[in-house]
Scaffold this motif. Structure first.
Motif, PDB file in Angstrom:
ATOM      1  N   UNK A 169       0.723  -1.308  -0.036  1.00  0.00           N
ATOM      2  CA  UNK A 169       0.011   0.008  -0.125  1.00  0.00           C
ATOM      3  C   UNK A 169       0.842   1.156   0.052  1.00  0.00           C
ATOM      4  N   UNK A 170       2.090   1.430   0.848  1.00  0.00           N
ATOM      5  CA  UNK A 170       2.691   2.296   0.818  1.00  0.00           C
ATOM      6  C   UNK A 170       3.531   2.800  -0.626  1.00  0.00           C
ATOM      7  N   UNK A 171       3.886   1.550  -1.379  1.00  0.00           N
ATOM      8  CA  UNK A 171       4.463   1.683  -2.603  1.00  0.00           C
ATOM      9  C   UNK A 171       3.454   2.403  -3.503  1.00  0.00           C
ATOM     10  N   UNK A 172       2.424   1.892  -3.416  1.00  0.00           N
ATOM     11  CA  UNK A 172       1.130   2.484  -4.310  1.00  0.00           C
ATOM     12  C   UNK A 172       1.038   3.913  -4.333  1.00  0.00           C
ATOM     13  N   UNK A 173       0.969   4.120  -2.966  1.00  0.00           N
ATOM     14  CA  UNK A 173       0.732   5.727  -2.478  1.00  0.00           C
ATOM     15  C   UNK A 173       2.039   6.501  -2.952  1.00  0.00           C
ATOM     16  N   UNK A 174       3.160   6.144  -2.695  1.00  0.00           N
ATOM     17  CA  UNK A 174       4.195   6.740  -3.181  1.00  0.00           C
ATOM     18  C   UNK A 174       4.419   6.769  -4.876  1.00  0.00           C
ATOM     19  N   UNK A 175       4.078   5.800  -5.505  1.00  0.00           N
ATOM     20  CA  UNK A 175       3.860   5.944  -6.967  1.00  0.00           C
ATOM     21  C   UNK A 175       3.010   6.863  -7.471  1.00  0.00           C
ATOM     22  N   UNK A 176       1.752   7.156  -6.908  1.00  0.00           N
ATOM     23  CA  UNK A 176       0.762   8.078  -7.365  1.00  0.00           C
ATOM     24  C   UNK A 176       1.507   9.449  -6.879  1.00  0.00           C
ATOM     25  N   UNK A 177       1.714   9.591  -5.579  1.00  0.00           N
ATOM     26  CA  UNK A 177       2.426  10.872  -5.354  1.00  0.00           C
ATOM     27  C   UNK A 177       3.502  11.488  -5.903  1.00  0.00           C
ATOM     28  N   UNK A 178       4.522  10.663  -6.328  1.00  0.00           N
ATOM     29  CA  UNK A 178       5.561  10.869  -7.081  1.00  0.00           C
ATOM     30  C   UNK A 178       5.230  11.033  -8.453  1.00  0.00           C
ATOM     31  N   UNK A 179       4.766  10.304  -9.071  1.00  0.00           N
ATOM     32  CA  UNK A 179       4.277  10.317 -10.508  1.00  0.00           C
ATOM     33  C   UNK A 179       3.517  11.590 -10.644  1.00  0.00           C
ATOM     34  N   UNK A 180       2.673  12.105  -9.894  1.00  0.00           N
ATOM     35  CA  UNK A 180       1.728  13.346 -10.240  1.00  0.00           C
ATOM     36  C   UNK A 180       2.431  14.607  -9.549  1.00  0.00           C
ATOM     37  N   UNK A 181       3.716  14.522  -9.221  1.00  0.00           N
ATOM     38  CA  UNK A 181       4.481  15.730  -8.629  1.00  0.00           C
ATOM     39  C   UNK A 181       4.821  16.597  -9.751  1.00  0.00           C
ATOM     40  N   UNK A 182       4.704  16.268 -10.814  1.00  0.00           N
ATOM     41  CA  UNK A 182       5.161  17.024 -12.078  1.00  0.00           C
ATOM     42  C   UNK A 182       3.965  17.530 -12.635  1.00  0.00           C
ATOM     43  N   UNK A 183       3.709  18.696 -13.349  1.00  0.00           N
ATOM     44  CA  UNK A 183       2.604  19.255 -13.757  1.00  0.00           C
ATOM     45  C   UNK A 183       2.287  18.438 -15.135  1.00  0.00           C
ATOM     46  N   UNK A 184       1.009  18.227 -15.162  1.00  0.00           N
ATOM     47  CA  UNK A 184       0.312  17.459 -16.555  1.00  0.00           C
ATOM     48  C   UNK A 184      -1.095  18.347 -16.809  1.00  0.00           C
ATOM     49  N   UNK A 185      -1.215  18.336 -18.231  1.00  0.00           N
ATOM     50  CA  UNK A 185      -2.685  18.693 -18.597  1.00  0.00           C
ATOM     51  C   UNK A 185      -3.382  17.550 -18.558  1.00  0.00           C
ATOM     52  N   UNK A 186      -3.020  16.338 -18.986  1.00  0.00           N
ATOM     53  CA  UNK A 186      -3.674  15.200 -18.999  1.00  0.00           C
ATOM     54  C   UNK A 186      -3.145  14.081 -18.067  1.00  0.00           C
ATOM     55  N   UNK A 187      -4.043  13.728 -17.180  1.00  0.00           N
ATOM     56  CA  UNK A 187      -3.632  12.533 -15.939  1.00  0.00           C
ATOM     57  C   UNK A 187      -4.353  11.305 -16.453  1.00  0.00           C
ATOM     58  N   UNK A 188      -3.620  10.245 -16.497  1.00  0.00           N
ATOM     59  CA  UNK A 188      -4.061   9.066 -16.817  1.00  0.00           C
ATOM     60  C   UNK A 188      -3.652   8.124 -15.660  1.00  0.00           C
ATOM     61  N   UNK A 189      -4.699   7.307 -14.941  1.00  0.00           N
ATOM     62  CA  UNK A 189      -4.616   6.561 -14.135  1.00  0.00           C
ATOM     63  C   UNK A 189      -5.197   5.009 -14.367  1.00  0.00           C
ATOM     64  N   UNK A 190      -4.459   3.882 -14.106  1.00  0.00           N
ATOM     65  CA  UNK A 190      -4.767   2.801 -14.074  1.00  0.00           C
ATOM     66  C   UNK A 190      -4.985   2.155 -12.773  1.00  0.00           C
ATOM     67  N   UNK A 191      -6.267   1.927 -12.393  1.00  0.00           N
ATOM     68  CA  UNK A 191      -6.562   1.323 -11.194  1.00  0.00           C
ATOM     69  C   UNK A 191      -5.969   1.704 -10.068  1.00  0.00           C
TER      70      UNK A 191
END
Length: 215
Positions: free
Chosen positions: A140-162
């Motif tokens: 669970x912590x790795x999943x949280x970290x993946x989401x927070x880190x990947x979305x730490x850069x700006x993006x106009x389009x965000x795509x999330x798989x499950x």
């Protein structure tokens, strides 16, 4: 046309993807405009992950094009404005979470993490494990970290798989709140089997046998 707003325009034209002789995906024409929150639902094997990979520019379709604000997502500058988070944690084994986030922010030429990533970092209490390596974390912590880190850069389009896989109820609430806030300024598309998460979207699209069907 499915319209949420008018600031971001994602256009799909004559899209097909084949795995060998199998037609995995077929989307003749579809347009999504944002900002807003879009849920992509359907059974396993329907093509949700494949579609997200093509929309992100990471996978090349057999035919057709995908454009973001008129620019092909396969082009480097356009791909740089898209954030894609897969359904499994993606982290550097030999780098701490803090250093990984700093690396992502530096590559994006930003002074600090984007608001979405920063909100998730705080809401997930990742500062408490920031100096740890991925091997020292729970799933669970790795999943949280993946989401927070990947979305730490700006993006106009965000795509999330499950995105809610391996998240507890508290973390899911944090994610839903952050996505709803971020969806006021960008287009967010997520594939999910989580009915509660899907219900938060302004628009739901369904994939069946590789074909996109308006719900």
């Amino acid at each position: 046309m499915n319209s949420l707003s008018s600031k971001v325009e994602l256009s799909i034209h004559d899209l097909t993807v084949r795995h060998g002789t199998h037609l995995a995906l077929s989307v003749p024409d579809e347009m999504l405009t944002g900002p807003g929150l879009v849920a992509l639902v359907g059974p396993n094997g329907a093509g949700k992950t494949t579609l997200l990979q093509v929309l992100s520019g990471l996978a090349v379709p057999k035919t057709g094009t995908v454009t973001l604000d008129g620019h092909n997502v396969q082009q480097g500058p356009t791909r740089a404005t898209i954030a894609f988070v897969p359904d499994r944690p993606v982290l550097f084994d030999d780098i701490t979470l803090a250093d990984t986030q700093n690396h992502v922010v530096t590559l994006a030429r930003c002074q600090s993490p984007d608001l979405l990533g920063a909100e998730l970092w705080e809401g997930f209490a990742l500062s408490e494990v920031a100096k740890r390596f991925p091997s020292q974390l729970s799933r669970g912590q790795r999943q949280k970290a993946t989401l927070a880190i990947a979305l730490s850069r700006p993006a106009d389009l965000v795509l999330l798989d499950e995105p809610t896989i391996a998240l507890d109820d508290t973390a899911r609430s944090v994610l839903v709140s952050a996505l709803n806030t971020a969806a006021q300024r960008r287009l967010i598309i997520f594939a999910t089997h989580d009915e509660d998460l899907a219900s938060t979207a302004q628009l739901t699209l369904q994939l069946r046998d590789g074909k996109l069907i308006d719900d």
